[in-house]
Design a protein around this motif. Structure first.
Motif, PDB file in Angstrom:
ATOM      1  N   ARG A  46      30.263 -10.448 -37.702  1.00  0.00           N
ATOM      2  CA  ARG A  46      30.310 -11.300 -36.140  1.00  0.00           C
ATOM      3  C   ARG A  46      31.665 -11.542 -35.875  1.00  0.00           C
ATOM      4  NH1 ARG A  46      26.550 -13.405 -32.925  1.00  0.00           N
ATOM      5  NH2 ARG A  46      27.456 -15.019 -31.654  1.00  0.00           N
ATOM      6  N   SER A  47      32.314 -12.218 -36.348  1.00  0.00           N
ATOM      7  CA  SER A  47      33.791 -12.277 -36.130  1.00  0.00           C
ATOM      8  C   SER A  47      34.737 -10.796 -36.206  1.00  0.00           C
ATOM      9  CB  SER A  47      34.602 -12.723 -37.296  1.00  0.00           C
ATOM     10  OG  SER A  47      36.179 -13.556 -36.998  1.00  0.00           O
ATOM     11  N   SER A  48      34.400 -10.134 -36.831  1.00  0.00           N
ATOM     12  CA  SER A  48      34.938  -8.922 -36.571  1.00  0.00           C
ATOM     13  C   SER A  48      34.417  -7.520 -35.129  1.00  0.00           C
ATOM     14  CB  SER A  48      35.125  -8.087 -37.603  1.00  0.00           C
ATOM     15  OG  SER A  48      35.625  -6.519 -37.257  1.00  0.00           O
ATOM     16  N   ARG A  49      33.255  -8.013 -34.807  1.00  0.00           N
ATOM     17  CA  ARG A  49      32.698  -7.796 -33.422  1.00  0.00           C
ATOM     18  C   ARG A  49      33.245  -8.361 -31.971  1.00  0.00           C
ATOM     19  NH1 ARG A  49      31.375  -3.090 -30.253  1.00  0.00           N
ATOM     20  NH2 ARG A  49      29.303  -3.559 -29.515  1.00  0.00           N
ATOM     21  N   ARG A  50      33.374  -9.535 -32.117  1.00  0.00           N
ATOM     22  CA  ARG A  50      33.656 -10.687 -31.497  1.00  0.00           C
ATOM     23  C   ARG A  50      34.740 -10.262 -30.797  1.00  0.00           C
ATOM     24  NH1 ARG A  50      35.655 -15.906 -29.486  1.00  0.00           N
ATOM     25  NH2 ARG A  50      34.385 -16.645 -28.542  1.00  0.00           N
ATOM     26  N   ALA A  51      36.047  -9.964 -32.013  1.00  0.00           N
ATOM     27  CA  ALA A  51      37.186  -9.481 -31.328  1.00  0.00           C
ATOM     28  C   ALA A  51      37.612  -8.215 -30.559  1.00  0.00           C
ATOM     29  CB  ALA A  51      38.260  -9.415 -33.441  1.00  0.00           C
ATOM     30  N   GLU A  52      36.863  -7.431 -31.056  1.00  0.00           N
ATOM     31  CA  GLU A  52      37.105  -5.531 -30.870  1.00  0.00           C
ATOM     32  C   GLU A  52      35.854  -5.267 -29.337  1.00  0.00           C
ATOM     33  OE1 GLU A  52      34.143  -3.680 -33.158  1.00  0.00           O
ATOM     34  OE2 GLU A  52      35.814  -3.217 -35.453  1.00  0.00           O
ATOM     35  N   VAL A  54      36.300  -8.410 -27.348  1.00  0.00           N
ATOM     36  CA  VAL A  54      37.469  -8.953 -26.959  1.00  0.00           C
ATOM     37  C   VAL A  54      38.712  -8.409 -26.300  1.00  0.00           C
ATOM     38  CG1 VAL A  54      39.726 -10.797 -26.897  1.00  0.00           C
ATOM     39  CG2 VAL A  54      37.656 -11.475 -27.662  1.00  0.00           C
ATOM     40  N   ARG A  55      38.954  -7.460 -27.240  1.00  0.00           N
ATOM     41  CA  ARG A  55      40.177  -6.435 -27.519  1.00  0.00           C
ATOM     42  C   ARG A  55      39.338  -5.148 -26.117  1.00  0.00           C
ATOM     43  NH1 ARG A  55      40.893  -6.796 -32.708  1.00  0.00           N
ATOM     44  NH2 ARG A  55      39.429  -4.644 -33.152  1.00  0.00           N
ATOM     45  N   ALA A  56      38.477  -4.996 -26.377  1.00  0.00           N
ATOM     46  CA  ALA A  56      37.781  -4.012 -24.783  1.00  0.00           C
ATOM     47  C   ALA A  56      37.701  -4.172 -23.842  1.00  0.00           C
ATOM     48  CB  ALA A  56      36.664  -3.512 -25.401  1.00  0.00           C
ATOM     49  N   ALA A  57      37.265  -5.819 -23.139  1.00  0.00           N
ATOM     50  CA  ALA A  57      37.139  -6.388 -22.134  1.00  0.00           C
ATOM     51  C   ALA A  57      38.738  -6.391 -21.740  1.00  0.00           C
ATOM     52  CB  ALA A  57      36.374  -7.606 -22.182  1.00  0.00           C
ATOM     53  N   THR A  58      39.291  -6.507 -22.460  1.00  0.00           N
ATOM     54  CA  THR A  58      41.072  -6.590 -21.774  1.00  0.00           C
ATOM     55  C   THR A  58      41.449  -5.240 -21.230  1.00  0.00           C
ATOM     56  OG1 THR A  58      41.378  -8.380 -23.591  1.00  0.00           O
ATOM     57  CG2 THR A  58      43.393  -7.269 -22.650  1.00  0.00           C
ATOM     58  N   ARG A  59      40.957  -4.085 -22.032  1.00  0.00           N
ATOM     59  CA  ARG A  59      40.763  -3.193 -21.758  1.00  0.00           C
ATOM     60  C   ARG A  59      40.302  -2.928 -20.021  1.00  0.00           C
ATOM     61  NH1 ARG A  59      39.470  -0.469 -25.751  1.00  0.00           N
ATOM     62  NH2 ARG A  59      37.184   0.186 -24.417  1.00  0.00           N
ATOM     63  N   VAL A  60      39.489  -3.342 -20.181  1.00  0.00           N
ATOM     64  CA  VAL A  60      38.552  -2.823 -18.645  1.00  0.00           C
ATOM     65  C   VAL A  60      39.009  -3.810 -17.825  1.00  0.00           C
ATOM     66  CG1 VAL A  60      36.375  -3.267 -17.960  1.00  0.00           C
ATOM     67  CG2 VAL A  60      36.872  -2.429 -19.614  1.00  0.00           C
ATOM     68  N   VAL A  61      39.398  -5.209 -18.084  1.00  0.00           N
ATOM     69  CA  VAL A  61      40.155  -6.071 -17.052  1.00  0.00           C
ATOM     70  C   VAL A  61      41.457  -5.615 -17.054  1.00  0.00           C
ATOM     71  CG1 VAL A  61      41.529  -8.408 -16.523  1.00  0.00           C
ATOM     72  CG2 VAL A  61      38.820  -7.903 -17.840  1.00  0.00           C
ATOM     73  N   HIS A  62      41.887  -4.812 -17.068  1.00  0.00           N
ATOM     74  CA  HIS A  62      43.548  -4.343 -17.123  1.00  0.00           C
ATOM     75  C   HIS A  62      43.915  -3.229 -16.325  1.00  0.00           C
ATOM     76  CE1 HIS A  62      47.546  -2.365 -17.920  1.00  0.00           C
ATOM     77  NE2 HIS A  62      47.414  -1.929 -17.836  1.00  0.00           N
ATOM     78  N   ALA A  92      33.232 -17.173 -18.581  1.00  0.00           N
ATOM     79  CA  ALA A  92      34.561 -18.071 -18.928  1.00  0.00           C
ATOM     80  C   ALA A  92      34.413 -17.762 -19.978  1.00  0.00           C
ATOM     81  CB  ALA A  92      33.802 -19.346 -18.612  1.00  0.00           C
ATOM     82  N   GLY A  93      33.170 -17.984 -21.085  1.00  0.00           N
ATOM     83  CA  GLY A  93      33.440 -18.026 -22.484  1.00  0.00           C
ATOM     84  C   GLY A  93      34.445 -16.838 -22.711  1.00  0.00           C
ATOM     85  N   LEU A  94      34.268 -15.929 -22.346  1.00  0.00           N
ATOM     86  CA  LEU A  94      35.354 -14.385 -22.823  1.00  0.00           C
ATOM     87  C   LEU A  94      36.250 -14.563 -21.534  1.00  0.00           C
ATOM     88  CD1 LEU A  94      35.375 -11.512 -22.819  1.00  0.00           C
ATOM     89  CD2 LEU A  94      34.542 -10.809 -20.924  1.00  0.00           C
ATOM     90  N   GLN A  95      37.208 -15.135 -20.404  1.00  0.00           N
ATOM     91  CA  GLN A  95      37.649 -16.141 -20.152  1.00  0.00           C
ATOM     92  C   GLN A  95      38.614 -16.440 -21.700  1.00  0.00           C
ATOM     93  OE1 GLN A  95      36.249 -17.144 -16.714  1.00  0.00           O
ATOM     94  NE2 GLN A  95      38.330 -16.599 -15.838  1.00  0.00           N
ATOM     95  N   ALA A  96      38.184 -17.343 -21.425  1.00  0.00           N
ATOM     96  CA  ALA A  96      38.402 -17.909 -22.992  1.00  0.00           C
ATOM     97  C   ALA A  96      39.011 -17.481 -24.138  1.00  0.00           C
ATOM     98  CB  ALA A  96      37.798 -19.391 -23.819  1.00  0.00           C
ATOM     99  N   ALA A  97      38.289 -15.958 -24.443  1.00  0.00           N
ATOM    100  CA  ALA A  97      38.202 -15.379 -25.989  1.00  0.00           C
ATOM    101  C   ALA A  97      39.405 -14.728 -25.273  1.00  0.00           C
ATOM    102  CB  ALA A  97      36.955 -14.635 -26.085  1.00  0.00           C
ATOM    103  N   VAL A  98      39.752 -13.846 -24.371  1.00  0.00           N
ATOM    104  CA  VAL A  98      40.500 -12.686 -23.947  1.00  0.00           C
ATOM    105  C   VAL A  98      41.973 -13.884 -23.800  1.00  0.00           C
ATOM    106  CG1 VAL A  98      41.556 -11.768 -22.404  1.00  0.00           C
ATOM    107  CG2 VAL A  98      39.153 -11.428 -22.713  1.00  0.00           C
TER     108      VAL A  98
END
Length: 271
Positions: A46-52, A54-62, A92-98
């Motif tokens: 779950r921790s690994s998937r969550r990190a993945e 976050v990285r993918a969402a960061t790319r989308v927002v970028h 908001a939780g996704l914003q916090a994680a990113v």
């Protein structure tokens, strides 16, 4: 901050049920092969998937901008909106994680810059450069994690976290050569100074990035007083024309020398 482009990995199904937890913490196994061992493996996945995610969402927002909806983030990350909510509860939780991921990168960069600096002024200059690089490399992600509102209930605030990093970098200069922990007065001075540093750099950096984006869109869009081609446009264009080093030099001079020092420098150049 360099946009992350790794493709999210593939693991056990996102819909799998989590193992029992105690107070929000997964119980760790005492014996190999026990039920708690399976809980540990699930927690790791779950921790690994969550990190993945976050990285993918960061790319989308970028690429798509800070206003990209959760549905689009989910589609671009190869999952569903409901799955995202299982990991982040809401946007908001996704914003916090990113934001935490960006802070981790910035924190390491600030530590490296401070370690390489030869003195207090150089340390300030290096920190300013790190902040400007973070904003300039991905302004969409920066805006995504610094917006006020619901995210403030999840994350104490990106800017406040950055101020804490600045405090850590400033304390050695404020404490001097004396050993031992800083006293309350020194800590107070460090926190006030850090708040001023971050506030000045944040405001200037955002103005600089806004003007650069406006200049890229076309004439008449640069930020500043006046519309439709006037002094405001000329000022915005001049701000946009500055490179990162020039902006960092201006900010460092203001922070280190203050208004009197900057004025004196200007007068000396004119004589």
């Amino acid at each position: 901050m360099i946009p992350i482009t790794e493709r999210p990995g593939v693991g056990p199904a996102d819909g799998a049920a989590p193992a029992a937890a105690d107070g929000g913490r997964v119980r760790w196994a005492d014996r190999p092969g026990s039920a708690d061992g399976r809980s540990t493996r699930w927690a790791d996945h779950r921790s690994s998937r969550r990190a993945e995610l976050v990285r993918a969402a960061t790319r989308v927002v970028h690429h798509r901008g800070p206003d990209v909806p959760m549905e689009e983030i989910a589609a671009e990350t190869g999952t569903s909106k409901s799955i995202l909510y299982r990991y982040f509860s809401d946007k908001a939780g996704l914003q916090a994680a990113v934001g935490q991921a960006v802070l981790a990168q910035m924190g390491q960069a600030l530590e490296d810059a401070a370690a390489a600096a030869s003195g207090p002024r150089e340390r300030i200059s290096a920190m300013v450069e790190v902040y400007l690089e973070t904003v300039d490399s991905s302004p969409h992600v920066y805006r995504f994690v610094t917006r006020t509102g619901a995210a403030a209930n999840v994350l104490r605030g990106f800017v406040a976290e950055v101020a804490d990093l600045v405090v850590d970098s400033l304390l050695p200069a404020l404490r001097g050569p004396a050993d031992g922990p800083p006293d309350a007065a020194t800590l107070a001075a460090a926190h006030l100074w850090a708040a001023g540093v971050v506030g000045l750099v944040q405001g200037a950096a955002e103005r600089w990035v806004d003007d650069r984006e406006a200049a890229a869109e076309g004439p008449g869009d640069a930020a500043g007083p006046g519309d439709g081609g006037g002094p405001g446009d000329a000022v915005g264009a001049a701000v946009a024309a500055m490179d990162r080093r020039q902006v960092a030099d201006h900010l460092t001079n203001w922070l280190w020398d203050g208004a009197v020092g900057v004025t004196r420098r200007s007068r000396l150049r004119l004589t």
